[in-house]
Design a protein around this motif. Structure first.
Motif, PDB file in Angstrom:
ATOM      1  N   SER A   3      40.537  48.761  67.675  1.00 13.25           N
ATOM      2  CA  SER A   3      39.008  49.620  66.998  1.00 13.25           C
ATOM      3  C   SER A   3      39.464  50.560  65.858  1.00 13.25           C
ATOM      4  N   LYS A   4      38.244  50.637  65.608  1.00 11.58           N
ATOM      5  CA  LYS A   4      38.127  51.985  64.517  1.00 11.58           C
ATOM      6  C   LYS A   4      38.709  53.012  64.427  1.00 11.58           C
ATOM      7  N   PRO A   5      40.016  53.655  63.851  1.00  8.70           N
ATOM      8  CA  PRO A   5      40.692  55.024  64.835  1.00  8.70           C
ATOM      9  C   PRO A   5      40.180  55.730  64.034  1.00  8.70           C
ATOM     10  N   ALA A   6      39.916  56.833  64.541  1.00 10.45           N
ATOM     11  CA  ALA A   6      38.452  58.195  65.309  1.00 10.45           C
ATOM     12  C   ALA A   6      39.396  59.147  63.799  1.00 10.45           C
ATOM     13  N   ALA A   7      40.464  58.928  63.589  1.00 11.26           N
ATOM     14  CA  ALA A   7      40.260  60.047  62.281  1.00 11.26           C
ATOM     15  C   ALA A   7      40.849  58.844  60.426  1.00 11.26           C
ATOM     16  N   GLY A   8      40.064  57.643  61.380  1.00  9.65           N
ATOM     17  CA  GLY A   8      40.359  57.019  59.683  1.00  9.65           C
ATOM     18  C   GLY A   8      41.802  56.706  59.222  1.00  9.65           C
ATOM     19  N   GLY A   9      42.171  56.088  57.982  1.00 11.47           N
ATOM     20  CA  GLY A   9      42.811  55.790  58.144  1.00 11.47           C
ATOM     21  C   GLY A   9      44.254  55.184  56.528  1.00 11.47           C
ATOM     22  N   HIS A  10      45.090  54.828  56.933  1.00 11.96           N
ATOM     23  CA  HIS A  10      46.062  54.389  55.073  1.00 11.96           C
ATOM     24  C   HIS A  10      46.932  53.265  54.927  1.00 11.96           C
ATOM     25  N   LEU A  11      46.956  53.531  53.767  1.00 12.72           N
ATOM     26  CA  LEU A  11      47.338  51.787  53.092  1.00 12.72           C
ATOM     27  C   LEU A  11      48.355  52.234  51.454  1.00 12.72           C
ATOM     28  N   PHE A  12      49.542  51.782  51.677  1.00 11.25           N
ATOM     29  CA  PHE A  12      50.040  51.678  50.242  1.00 11.25           C
ATOM     30  C   PHE A  12      50.181  50.299  49.726  1.00 11.25           C
ATOM     31  N   ALA A  13      50.085  49.596  48.778  1.00 12.54           N
ATOM     32  CA  ALA A  13      49.733  48.652  48.210  1.00 12.54           C
ATOM     33  C   ALA A  13      50.824  48.973  47.138  1.00 12.54           C
ATOM     34  N   ASN A  14      51.687  48.332  46.992  1.00 15.85           N
ATOM     35  CA  ASN A  14      53.054  48.244  45.390  1.00 15.85           C
ATOM     36  C   ASN A  14      51.925  48.128  44.129  1.00 15.85           C
ATOM     37  N   ASP A  15      51.315  46.695  44.250  1.00 18.81           N
ATOM     38  CA  ASP A  15      49.914  47.207  42.978  1.00 18.81           C
ATOM     39  C   ASP A  15      48.606  46.561  44.033  1.00 18.81           C
ATOM     40  N   ALA A  16      47.746  47.010  43.663  1.00 21.62           N
ATOM     41  CA  ALA A  16      46.100  47.377  43.958  1.00 21.62           C
ATOM     42  C   ALA A  16      45.169  46.604  42.906  1.00 21.62           C
ATOM     43  N   LEU A  17      44.726  45.828  42.730  1.00 22.86           N
ATOM     44  CA  LEU A  17      42.902  45.057  42.034  1.00 22.86           C
ATOM     45  C   LEU A  17      41.871  45.935  42.102  1.00 22.86           C
ATOM     46  N   LEU A  27      47.777  54.758  46.491  1.00 17.24           N
ATOM     47  CA  LEU A  27      47.506  54.883  48.290  1.00 17.24           C
ATOM     48  C   LEU A  27      46.168  54.992  48.037  1.00 17.24           C
ATOM     49  N   LEU A  28      45.064  54.306  49.444  1.00 19.16           N
ATOM     50  CA  LEU A  28      44.000  54.542  49.871  1.00 19.16           C
ATOM     51  C   LEU A  28      43.930  55.289  51.053  1.00 19.16           C
ATOM     52  N   GLN A  29      43.595  55.632  50.967  1.00 19.68           N
ATOM     53  CA  GLN A  29      43.217  56.694  52.771  1.00 19.68           C
ATOM     54  C   GLN A  29      41.095  56.238  53.153  1.00 19.68           C
ATOM     55  N   TRP A  30      41.040  56.463  54.273  1.00 18.35           N
ATOM     56  CA  TRP A  30      39.660  56.270  55.245  1.00 18.35           C
ATOM     57  C   TRP A  30      39.436  56.927  55.522  1.00 18.35           C
TER      58      TRP A  30
END
Length: 471
Positions: A3-17, A27-30
Motif C-alpha cells: 500500500s502507498k505510505p501515508a506520508a510519502g517516501g524517499h530513496l537514495f541512489a548512488n547513480d540516477a538518470l 536523494l528522491l522524496q515523494w
C-alpha cells in the motif's frame, strides 16, 4: 500488494538518470500521492533511507497496447496458404487475430491483462496506454453493462499496480470511404454518439484510480472523416487535454488505398483535415514521405513506435534519423506483445536502424553520447506525453515511477552506471538485470519479481487454453 505510505517516501541512489542526464548521489522524496517533491544531488544518504541496489532509471511508459493479443502472441508463426497469393502478411495475421478475439470475455480479458501488466512491470514499464477496441459480446451484441470490457482492463491495471491511460477505440468501417464493416469486426463497432456516451460513463471510474481517459480513432480506414471530426470535438469538450491516438501509415497497402480514396497519403490527409497537436500519438507512422515527417514533427505529436510488433508483422522501418532531425518526439509500445520488455524494444529500435543504414549508434543524440542513455530519455519523455500523465522522469512534479538495475548482475557488475544501462539494453537477457521497480513510489517489483507473478501466470495459462479450445 504493497500500500502507498501515508506520508510519502524517499530513496537514495548512488547513480540516477535524471532528465538532464546522469547524476551521482541522488536523494528522491515523494508525497502521499506519489509525486516527487525533491531531487537532491551530491549528498550522502541520510540515516535510515533505503538505497537503490543499482543505477536508478525512470520508469518507461508503454504507449501502445492491445492487451488481449498477449494470449495470441506466438500462435501465428507458421506459413499457410492465404488469399493474398501465398504471402503471409499483416492482413492474413489480422484475420487469425479476429478469429481469436471473437471468444474473449470480460473475465478472460481481465486474466490476460493482469498477467500482461505484471509482465510489463517486471520488464521496466511503469504505465500503459491501452488501445482498447474490443467492446461488445460475441456477434457484436452489447453487454448489459456497456463498460464491461473497459472496466476489466481498469481492474487489471489496479490489481497489478501499473499506471493506466485508457483509450477506447472508435471503429466503424472496413476501409477508406466508409466501406461496410466485416462480420468479424462486429465486436469493435460503435457509433460516434455511442462512443462519446461510453467515455462519459467511464470518466468517474478512470479518474478514481488515477488513470487517464482518452480516445483512439482506430485509423483513417476505420473512421470516416465526419465521424473523426465529431469524435475529436467530443473528447475535447469532455477533456481538452485528453490524449488522442490512432494507427496510421503502418502498411504500404494502407498508404496506397488512402491515395486511391483521397489523392493524399494518410499522414498528409490527417494533417490537412484534423487539428493534430501535442495531444496526438501517431502509432507506427512507418510509411511517410519526407514532407510528412517534417509536417508531423511540427505539430508536436508523438510517433508511437512498436519495434517488436512492426518486425513481427513485417511492417517496415520508421526513418528515425529523419524524425529526430525534425525535432520529432517518440515513444515505445509493445502493441501485440510479441515481446514484453522495454529494454528489448530499445535494442530492436536501434538495431533496425543499424541494419537499414549500415551504421552504429544511430539514435545517440549527439557526438560522444551513449545511445542507451539517449534512447531511454527520449522514449520516457515521448511516452509520458502520449500517456497524458506526469511520468516524464525523475524530476519534481513527476510521479515517482522508477526502476533500479541490479549492480551485481554478471552483465553489469564492475561497470559505471552509464555502461550498466548499455549492458542492460545490449548485453544482458534484458529483463534479468532489472532488480526493483516502483510506481508512484510504491514498490511493485522486488528482486526481479512481482508478488502476483505465480497466481497471475496460472490464470493466464488456463485462460489461454480455454480460448484456444473455443477458437
Amino acid at each position: 500488494m504493497a500500500s502507498k505510505p501515508a506520508a510519502g517516501g524517499h530513496l537514495f541512489a548512488n547513480d540516477a538518470l535524471l532528465p538532464s542526464g546522469w547524476a551521482r548521489q541522488v536523494l528522491l522524496q515523494w508525497d502521499a500521492s506519489g509525486r516527487i517533491t525533491q531531487v537532491s544531488v551530491g549528498a550522502a544518504p541520510p540515516a535510515g533511507v533505503p538505497v537503490a541496489p543499482g543505477p536508478l532509471l525512470p520508469g518507461m511508459p508503454n504507449l501502445h497496447s492491445h492487451a488481449f493479443q498477449r494470449a495470441f502472441a506466438g500462435l501465428t508463426e507458421y506459413r499457410a496458404p492465404y488469399p493474398e497469393g501465398g504471402q503471409d502478411s499483416f492482413w492474413s495475421w489480422r484475420r487469425l487475430m479476429y478469429r481469436f478475439a471473437a471468444h474473449i470475455t470480460p473475465e478472460s480479458l481481465e486474466a490476460i491483462a493482469t498477467w500482461l501488466y505484471v509482465e510489463m512491470l517486471e520488464a521496466g514499464y511503469t504505465s500503459v496506454c491501452e488501445f482498447h477496441y474490443l467492446h461488445h459480446g460475441q456477434g457484436g451484441k452489447p453487454y448489459a453493462d456497456d463498460t464491461a470490457l473497459s472496466l476489466a482492463l481498469l481492474r487489471a491495471a489496479r490489481t497489478a499496480g501499473i499506471g493506466m491511460t485508457l483509450l477506447p477505440v472508435l471503429y466503424q468501417s472496413s476501409g477508406f470511404g466508409g466501406q461496410a464493416p466485416r462480420a468479424d469486426q462486429a465486436r469493435f463497432l460503435r457509433s460516434t454518439g455511442n462512443m462519446l456516451s461510453l467515455l462519459e460513463q467511464l470518466a468517474t471510474a478512470t479518474h478514481a484510480q488515477g488513470a487517464v481517459l482518452g480516445l483512439a480513432p482506430h485509423s483513417l480506414r476505420a473512421v470516416p472523416p465526419e465521424s473523426l471530426r465529431e469524435a475529436v470535438a467530443g473528447i475535447t469538450a469532455l477533456d481538452a487535454h485528453a490524449p488522442i491516438h490512432l494507427h496510421i501509415a503502418e502498411q504500404t497497402q494502407e498508404v496506397e488505398d488512402c491515395i486511391a480514396w483521397s489523392g493524399q497519403r494518410p499522414v498528409q490527409w490527417l494533417l490537412d483535415h484534423m487539428p493534430v497537436d501535442a495531444r496526438w500519438c501517431l502509432v507506427h507512422a512507418t510509411h511517410m514521405a519526407p514532407a510528412e515527417y517534417a509536417a508531423a514533427a511540427r505539430t508536436g505529436a508523438v510517433a508511437g513506435l512498436c519495434p517488436s510488433t512492426e518486425a513481427n508483422l513485417g511492417d517496415g522501418l520508421f526513418d528515425m534519423p529523419r524524425w529526430l532531425r525534425q525535432g520529432g518526439a517518440w515513444g515505445l509500445g509493445s502493441d501485440s506483445h510479441a515481446c514484453v520488455n522495454a529494454a528489448e524494444e530499445l535494442m530492436l529500435l536501434e538495431y533496425g536502424q543499424r541494419l537499414h543504414l549500415r551504421q552504429r549508434n544511430v539514435l545517440a543524440s549527439s557526438a560522444h553520447a551513449q545511445v542507451a542513455t539517449a534512447m531511454t530519455l527520449q522514449a520516457v519523455r515521448g511516452g509520458a506525453q502520449a500517456a497524458g500523465r506526469p511520468v516524464a522522469g525523475l524530476a519534481v512534479g513527476q510521479q515517482a515511477d522508477m526502476l533500479a538495475l541490479d549492480a551485481q548482475h554478471v552483465a553489469l557488475a564492475g561497470l559505471d552506471a552509464e555502461r550498466m544501462l548499455a549492458a542492460h539494453v545490449f548485453a544482458s537477457q534484458r529483463g534479468s538485470a532489472l532488480h526493483s521497480l516502483w510506481v508512484a513510489g510504491v514498490p511493485r517489483v522486488v528482486a526481479g519479481r512481482h508478488p502476483l507473478h505465480d497466481a497471475a501466470a496460472r490464470a493466464f495459462v488456463a485462460t489461454r487454453q480455454a480460448l484456444l479450445a473455443a477458437a
